[in-house]
Every structure is written in C-alpha cells, then in structure tokens.
Write a protein that holds these residues in place. Structure first.
Motif, PDB file in Angstrom:
ATOM      1  N   ASP A 135       0.668  -1.167  -0.036  1.00  0.00           N
ATOM      2  CA  ASP A 135      -0.039  -0.172   0.009  1.00  0.00           C
ATOM      3  C   ASP A 135       0.847   1.185   0.046  1.00  0.00           C
ATOM      4  N   PHE A 136       1.928   1.338   0.618  1.00  0.00           N
ATOM      5  CA  PHE A 136       2.926   2.397   0.914  1.00  0.00           C
ATOM      6  C   PHE A 136       3.719   2.441  -0.668  1.00  0.00           C
ATOM      7  N   PRO A 139       1.693   2.517  -5.379  1.00  0.00           N
ATOM      8  CA  PRO A 139       1.242   3.404  -6.351  1.00  0.00           C
ATOM      9  C   PRO A 139       2.250   4.347  -6.870  1.00  0.00           C
ATOM     10  N   TYR A 293       5.067   3.674   7.674  1.00  0.00           N
ATOM     11  CA  TYR A 293       4.118   3.373   6.501  1.00  0.00           C
ATOM     12  C   TYR A 293       2.830   3.421   6.567  1.00  0.00           C
ATOM     13  N   TYR A 295       1.967   6.845   5.824  1.00  0.00           N
ATOM     14  CA  TYR A 295       2.055   7.580   4.983  1.00  0.00           C
ATOM     15  C   TYR A 295       1.893   7.009   3.723  1.00  0.00           C
ATOM     16  N   LYS A 296       1.566   7.893   2.510  1.00  0.00           N
ATOM     17  CA  LYS A 296       1.737   7.353   1.273  1.00  0.00           C
ATOM     18  C   LYS A 296       2.727   8.269   0.645  1.00  0.00           C
ATOM     19  N   TYR A 297       3.082   7.824  -0.557  1.00  0.00           N
ATOM     20  CA  TYR A 297       4.227   8.563  -1.013  1.00  0.00           C
ATOM     21  C   TYR A 297       3.671  10.056  -1.840  1.00  0.00           C
ATOM     22  N   LYS A 298       2.324  10.093  -2.227  1.00  0.00           N
ATOM     23  CA  LYS A 298       1.793  11.275  -2.415  1.00  0.00           C
ATOM     24  C   LYS A 298       1.457  12.393  -1.171  1.00  0.00           C
ATOM     25  N   GLU A 299       1.514  11.712  -0.092  1.00  0.00           N
ATOM     26  CA  GLU A 299       1.795  12.698   1.041  1.00  0.00           C
ATOM     27  C   GLU A 299       3.159  13.072   1.563  1.00  0.00           C
TER      28      GLU A 299
END
Length: 373
Positions: A135-136, A139, A293, A295-299
């Motif tokens: 999930d991390f 994307p 984890y 966080y998301k990369y877009k965040e």
C-alpha cells in the motif's frame, strides 16, 4: 582429586562447550550475513552515525514484533486459518482469469507454478505484511511503470527481489528494493558514496528498474525471458538462446536456466496470484499504525537541504519520529547530511518547517522550495 586437577577438568569442559556452541552458531551467523543493512560498498572509516543508522534499520526491518506486528485486519469472520491448498482446476481457472486482464500474458498454470503458489500460501503471515507494505510502495511503482509505458504487473518483481525492503543487501552485493548490483546501478545513474546509496532510494531505483526492464524487453521481446534476464543477467539468456536457435519459450528452455531462474518466473506468477486472491485464502493484512508506512508517497514531498543537518536533530525539532525520517529517506547511510542533498518529508510538516526554517538554516536564503515528486 587435587585442586589443580579439578581446575584442569573444568577448563577442558569450558573449552569443549565453547567449541560446541561455536559449531552450532556458525550456520546461523552465515545465514545472518546473507542480508546486511546499510553496509556501505566503499567501506568508509568507522562512523558512529553510520553505526547508529544501521542499528536503527535492523530494528525497523529486522523482524522486531513491536514495529511490524501492527493490527491484524481480518477478511473473514470465521477463525483466521489460512487456506493453504487449492485444486489444480481452481488455480488454473483463476490464473486464466488474471491472464486475460494481464498485459504480459505469462500467467500460465503448471505443476511448478502450483507448488510455488502453495509455498507462498504457507507463509500467510509474511504475505499479509507484504500486502500492507505494498500500500505504501505500489502507487508509486504503478505511476513510474505507466510513465515508461510498462505493464503495471511488473511491480510484483520488487516482492521477489527484496520483500519491499529498501535497504536489503544480497550476498552477491545487490541492494535496494530492485536489487541493483553496483555496476548496473552506475549504468542507470544510481550513485554511491559515503553519504548515500541511491540503490536504496525507492523512487530513483524504481525509475532505474523501469529503464532496465524497457531495455531488456527491447532487446529480447518476450516477457518471460525478460524476467529471466532480470534475474540471471541478459548474458545468460543470450547464451541459452544462441544454443537453441533463438527459441523464445521459457518453459521449453526451463532446464537450461540456473536453478534460481527456474524458480523466478513461477514465483512471479505465484505472487501475482496471491496478491489478487489473498482474501479467498483468508490471509489477514496489517495496519501499521505505529510506523512511517502510515504515509503514502503522495503525502510526502522533497525539500532541498541548504546547510549540513543531523537527521536526528531535524526529526526531533519537527516532531517526527526518527524512524519515519529514516524510512522516508532510506538512501542515506549516515545521520549527518551535507547541503546540496534532498530530504523527503510528510506534507503535513511543511508549514512547521517553514516556520522554523531560520532555526535550521541560519543563512538568509530564498523561501523554502518544494520539489515535485
């Protein structure tokens, strides 16, 4: 019996015990050395910062229950027992369905693939954590693969290569999520020095992997053999094709590949299956409520480092857990980062950073620049 004799016997027993322990421990130590975290290729001088970073990575990704356990998210109200077995008919049907949607069309059934699928299903707990880590990372993988016009399914290679561990090092010296050797990394502009190893940088190494896969497909033109070349090297595939009149069928050439490569394509097919059908096998995922984890990369965003900083000091003053900073920036091998580099931070910390910019960077500079992903 004299005192001296007793002492001699005790000493002999102590030596014997030590030898036994040493002989038992040796295989474990050898196994432990297969994966080394943040072991710098250039062997810099002893650096306390380097040692601290290495210990932190071992704590984060070395199987510490407190960090990786998280909270199980069950997909079934019944007892959470993983369904390990699947009939050939059911597996064939599901793989055919996935293959119809696939861009690479290599998700075929055979007994070797079946054995690989059930092997992964036996590791249900491990798979549940990998799904949560995906999930991390996925994307970002999908975005890069799409940019290079590559099939999104290639994201599953990263699981086979590294279990999505950004700092894992193989016994051969390959490093990072996509397991680049130093020589191949340099070809694809992944720089290595005493401060950082860009093979550990998830974004830069993913872009390098995309370029490498693009090159292999242009050269070979067959996805099964491209994956084989990613594992064994294009030279190995070239030799096999030359000996067999360029017959581009992996399964007909299967016996001529190294054992690891023989298992590589079945693993890729098995991972495709498990990642799409884990719920049907009652595999629970995890919510990493206490890790970066979340966080998301877009965040996250990149910021330039204007002066030399300590990551630990930086994290403390921005109220970010140090392990979050480390995992968001796995390319750094030391805590002290010189100016001219970049740091990835959660977006929700940027306003706080701007308010403290004068505290971190004493020189008068332009307003903080946010670098696109």
């Amino acid at each position: 019996m004299g005192t001296t004799t007793i002492k001699n016997i005790m000493f002999s027993l102590f030596i014997l015990k030590s030898l036994v322990i040493q002989s038992v421990s040796k295989p474990f130590l050898e196994q432990k050395n297969v994966i080394n975290f943040h072991k710098n290729v250039s062997n810099p001088k002893l650096d306390l910062n380097n040692i601290y970073i290495e210990k932190l990575w071992k704590k984060i990704l070395g199987g510490k229950k407190k960090f990786l356990s998280g909270k199980k998210l069950s997909h079934n109200n019944k007892k959470n027992i993983v369904i390990i077995n699947i009939t050939p008919e059911e597996l064939r049907l599901r793989l055919n369905f996935l293959n119809q949607k696939s861009q690479i069309k290599i998700l075929k059934y055979n007994s070797i693939v079946h054995a690989s699928v059930e092997s992964y299903l036996r590791m249900g707990k491990y798979i549940g954590k990998i799904i949560s880590l995906s999930d991390f990372y996925f994307p970002m993988f999908e975005e890069k693969l799409e940019n290079y016009r590559l099939p999104k399914e290639l994201k599953y290679l990263a699981i086979i290569e590294s279990n999505l561990n950004p700092v894992v090092t193989s016994k051969a010296g390959a490093k990072g999520i996509w397991q680049f050797m130093p020589e191949t990394g340099k070809i694809y502009n992944l720089n290595i020095n005493n401060i950082y190893d860009e093979r550990n940088d998830p974004i830069k190494s993913t872009e390098a992997a995309c370029r490498y896969l693009k090159f292999l497909y242009k050269k070979i033109g067959n996805w099964e053999l491209v994956l084989a070349a990613y594992n064994a090297g294009p030279g190995t595939v070239d030799k096999i094709l030359q000996r067999h009149k360029n017959m581009k069928d992996f399964w007909k050439l299967w016996e001529f590949f190294p054992k690891e490569t023989q298992n590589y394509i079945p693993k890729f097919i098995a991972i495709n299956y498990v990642m799409n059908y884990y719920k049907e096998h009652n595999i629970s995922t995890y919510h990493f409520y206490s890790s970066p984890y979340k966080y998301k990369y877009k965040e996250t965003v990149l910021i330039p480092i204007k002066e030399k900083i300590s990551l630990k000091f930086f994290a403390y003053n921005l109220n970010i857990p140090y392990q979050d900073i480390i995992i968001l920036n796995p390319q750094y091998l030391v805590d002290s980062i010189p100016s001219g580099n970049k740091l990835r931070l959660p977006k929700n910390k940027i306003l706080l950073l701007k308010s403290k910019e004068g505290f971190f960077f004493r020189k008068k500079t332009k307003e903080l620049t946010i670098i696109p992903k």
